[in-house]
Design a protein around this motif. Structure first.
Motif, short mmCIF file in Angstrom:
data_model
loop_
_atom_site.label_atom_id
_atom_site.label_comp_id
_atom_site.label_asym_id
_atom_site.label_seq_id
_atom_site.Cartn_x
_atom_site.Cartn_y
_atom_site.Cartn_z
N UNK A 1 70.58 49.45 42.00
CA UNK A 1 72.10 49.95 41.16
C UNK A 1 71.42 51.36 41.19
N UNK A 2 69.91 51.62 40.41
CA UNK A 2 69.78 52.70 40.52
C UNK A 2 69.37 53.76 41.59
N UNK A 3 69.99 52.75 42.96
CA UNK A 3 69.32 53.15 44.44
C UNK A 3 70.73 54.01 44.32
N UNK A 4 71.97 53.43 43.95
CA UNK A 4 72.93 53.72 44.18
C UNK A 4 73.03 55.22 43.50
N UNK A 5 72.77 55.30 42.11
CA UNK A 5 73.24 55.91 40.97
C UNK A 5 71.83 56.14 39.84
N UNK A 6 70.92 57.36 40.32
CA UNK A 6 69.29 57.31 39.76
C UNK A 6 69.58 58.46 38.22
N UNK A 7 70.85 58.61 37.90
CA UNK A 7 70.99 59.68 37.26
C UNK A 7 71.97 58.75 36.46
N UNK A 8 71.73 57.43 36.04
CA UNK A 8 72.70 56.48 35.00
C UNK A 8 71.63 56.34 33.99
N UNK A 9 72.22 56.86 32.69
CA UNK A 9 70.37 56.80 31.54
C UNK A 9 70.66 55.71 31.69
N UNK A 10 71.67 54.55 31.09
CA UNK A 10 71.26 53.25 30.31
C UNK A 10 69.98 52.08 31.71
N UNK A 11 70.62 52.56 33.23
CA UNK A 11 69.80 52.09 34.33
C UNK A 11 68.08 52.34 33.78
N UNK A 12 68.18 53.71 33.95
CA UNK A 12 66.91 53.93 33.97
C UNK A 12 65.94 53.77 32.59
N UNK A 13 67.12 53.55 31.82
CA UNK A 13 66.00 53.18 30.43
C UNK A 13 65.82 51.89 30.46
N UNK A 14 66.46 51.50 31.39
CA UNK A 14 66.32 49.34 31.52
C UNK A 14 64.78 49.75 32.23
N UNK A 15 64.98 50.15 33.40
CA UNK A 15 63.49 50.57 34.08
C UNK A 15 62.67 51.23 33.13
N UNK A 16 62.77 51.88 32.96
CA UNK A 16 61.21 52.91 31.93
C UNK A 16 60.89 51.54 30.45
N UNK A 17 61.90 50.65 29.92
CA UNK A 17 61.08 49.64 28.96
C UNK A 17 60.80 48.14 29.93
N UNK A 18 61.42 48.16 31.28
CA UNK A 18 60.48 46.96 31.67
C UNK A 18 59.43 48.03 31.96
N UNK A 19 59.15 48.62 32.49
CA UNK A 19 57.46 49.70 33.37
C UNK A 19 56.73 48.88 31.68
N UNK A 20 56.86 49.77 30.86
CA UNK A 20 56.41 49.35 29.56
C UNK A 20 56.07 48.10 29.06
#
Length: 381
Positions: A224-243
């Motif tokens: 989903x990130x590959x399709x739309x990297x400007x989706x706030x909730x997707x990138x928030x989940x990515x950030x929190x997963x990494x942390x």
């Protein structure tokens, strides 16, 4: 579950526009050195937000901390910090900038060469540090670890110091990241979790479920990130997963591996391959070579995360490893050493280094030079 003592003192500040809170997090009587990487923060608006938030503070800047931060660069930062009598550090960037700044924080309190501290492995007499994260991957924003390189000898070692005082995560700063950096960050996060999870069964139900939840999240959000990297909730989940993947929360009371990382560090040191991509190359080999020791956990991972729950044992393990490699390739990453120009000479050198240091990585200490060679050969081409 094994005995453990846990404390993570980092204040995590998450959300849109939260970089402005810097002015409240750093006392105005502190002289701050802000550390940066190559300049992307001037293109995505982060630099302006940081400077505006700290307009009432005394600041100096240090630029140029590279991916896989090098002692040669960090020595210059330490020299500047001592000259300017800096007493607070703010790392603005990804894991490499934060890692490098952790060594700077220790080096400012040390009279000798900071490489001594790297070889020692740790130093906890440090100037306080805060971070503004721009690239999710390493979890360095909420842990006390770092990895420091030395260009002249092509070495790369882990280093531990104090935790950041606070870390600010604004998912909007990730919208303009290059796709390859995002892919490497996803792979890095995935393997961080696997290093703490893919060991032995039955140690902790809660740690297993937390780890599996992060892995499932990464697999779900990656396409989903590959399709739309400007989706706030997707990138928030990515950030929190990494942390959450490397802040100690999924490591409590369980054994850990880290052999894949140790081999990956050598590939980066010798060839300059991005860290996350080295892990995508090495992990399937680690799983395959150690399938006998890790088999039960691989099967659990396959059932709970990959949805692979039928077939005879050995065939299932093979399919789970294949699907893991397929996930990395779906990110657009290389998974074979030959694709990255790694030669047999490199494999020889990594085996030599492991033997020379007499290392035994992995939860059972099985990954010595000879085993590292087997792992690398398994993913060579």
């Amino acid at each position: 579950m094994k005995n453990f003592s846990f404390c993570n003192p980092v204040k995590l500040i998450m959300g849109k526009g939260m970089i402005a809170s810097l002015k409240e997090e750093i006392p105005t009587d502190k002289k701050i050195m802000i550390t940066f990487g190559g300049g992307s923060v001037k293109k995505n608006g982060v630099y302006e937000q940081v400077k505006e938030a700290l307009s009432g503070h005394q600041t100096i800047e240090f630029w140029g901390i590279e991916p896989n931060p090098a002692i040669e660069t960090l020595r210059q930062a330490i020299e500047l910090g001592k000259k300017e009598k800096v007493d607070f550090l703010l790392a603005v960037g990804g894991g490499s900038v934060i890692d490098g700044t952790k060594l700077i924080a220790a080096g400012l309190k040390y009279e000798g060469d900071a490489w001594d501290l790297v070889l020692k492995g740790a130093s906890y007499d440090c100037v306080p540090l805060g971070t503004v994260l721009t690239l999710p991957a390493t979890g360095s924003e909420m842990n006390n670890g770092a990895v420091i390189s030395r260009k002249e000898t092509k070495e790369k070692y882990a280093f531990y110091s104090n935790y950041p005082v606070f870390s600010i995560l604004d998912p909007e700063v990730t919208f303009s990241l290059p796709a390859h950096q995002v892919a490497c960050g996803l792979a890095d996060t995935f393997v961080h979790v696997m290093e703490q999870y893919l060991t032995k069964c039955g140690q902790s139900r809660i740690m297993d479920r937390w780890a599996e939840g992060i892995l499932q999240t990464l697999i779900e959000i990656a396409p989903k990130i590959k399709e739309n990297q400007m989706d706030y909730d997707l990138m928030a989940d990515f950030m929190m997963s990494a942390t959450m993947g490397l802040n100690g929360f999924i490591a409590m009371g369980v054994e850990q591996d880290w052999a894949t990382h140790m081999i990956g560090h050598e590939l980066t040191a010798l060839h300059g391959i991005t860290h996350g991509e080295t892990l995508a190359m090495v992990l399937p080999g680690t799983m395959d070579v150690l399938r006998e020791q890790k088999g039960d956990k691989i099967l659990q991972f396959g059932t709970r995360v990959m949805g692979i729950n039928s077939g005879i044992r050995d065939a299932r393990i093979t399919e789970i490893i294949r699907k893991t490699e397929e996930f990395f390739r779906s990110l657009g990453l290389r998974t074979r050493l030959s694709e990255a120009g790694v030669t047999m000479e490199t494999i020889d050198e990594i085996e030599r280094r492991f033997n020379e240091r007499n290392v035994h990585f992995g939860e059972d200490g099985l990954v010595d030079g000879a085993t590292a060679r087997k792992i690398l050969l398994r993913v060579f081409e």
